[in-house]
Design an enzyme around this catalytic site. Sequence first.
Site, PDB file in Angstrom:
ATOM      1  CG  ASP A  14      -0.214  -4.095   0.259  1.00  0.00           C
ATOM      2  OD1 ASP A  14       0.269  -4.929   0.892  1.00  0.00           O
ATOM      3  OD2 ASP A  14       0.525  -2.967  -0.435  1.00  0.00           O
ATOM      4  CG  LEU A  15      -2.002  -2.632   6.309  1.00  0.00           C
ATOM      5  CD1 LEU A  15      -3.193  -2.051   6.456  1.00  0.00           C
ATOM      6  CD2 LEU A  15      -1.599  -3.715   7.428  1.00  0.00           C
TER       7      LEU A  15
END
Length: 266
Positions: A14-15
């Site tokens: 995920d970012l």
Amino acid sequence: MTTANPPYRLALLDLDGTLTDSAPGILSSVRHAYATLGIEPPTDETLRRFVGPPLHETFALHGVPVDRVPEALAAYREVYAAGAMLDNSLYPGILECLTAARAAGVRLAVATSKPEVYARRITAHFGIDDLVEGVYGATLDGSRGSKADVIEHALASLAASDGVAGTASVAPVDEAASAASAASAASESEEAPGAGRVGSVPDGMPPREEIVMVGDREHDVLGAAAHGIGCLGVSWGYAGPGELEDAGALAVVASADELARALRGE
């Protein structure tokens, strides 16, 4: 901390809230959207809940009439695409974590609910795309939105690639076109609800037990579970107390160094 079985052969990352602390730029853009609509914004504590989940849903849950959500999205994206996305910072130790995982033979890719055109600008800005095989995200038109859909896209793209880290999928982005698209694409969602199906893992990918999602919110856990994939949670993001555990995360790590060790199976 207890982890399951690895070392992993592929980690989807995920970012927002996992690799970068993106709250400043997101929240300033959300505040701008409320001001544009003439609606009182939520409290600062509530605004932090906007980081991660689908924005169209979060706006609707916090005072924006459903018929004005596209207007809120357009106002948000006007500011965010113009530069607020880079009001952002790497979490401590993240680049070192990714470097160590790659050195141990773990394939890495970003899988985010953020529109892919934005995600690519951010990962390029911070040097993340030098360490991953691809950056995969949602579409601006809403045709790919949920975390489960993004994971499906990432797996299919990686299976079709040559598997050479840092070269496969991070294409140059036309920033002006991205900003223009963002300002005009007000009717699509950041992330649509998942369909609840268990997706397949494409040929050429490792078995499910050797793939892991890494994220900071329950939608990361649930999106991975839609494909029969486990999720390692990170404690430094935007989840509420117990959110990741209640969603079924394999484990929750407390530092980038601990994450690197978990990915290596230590």
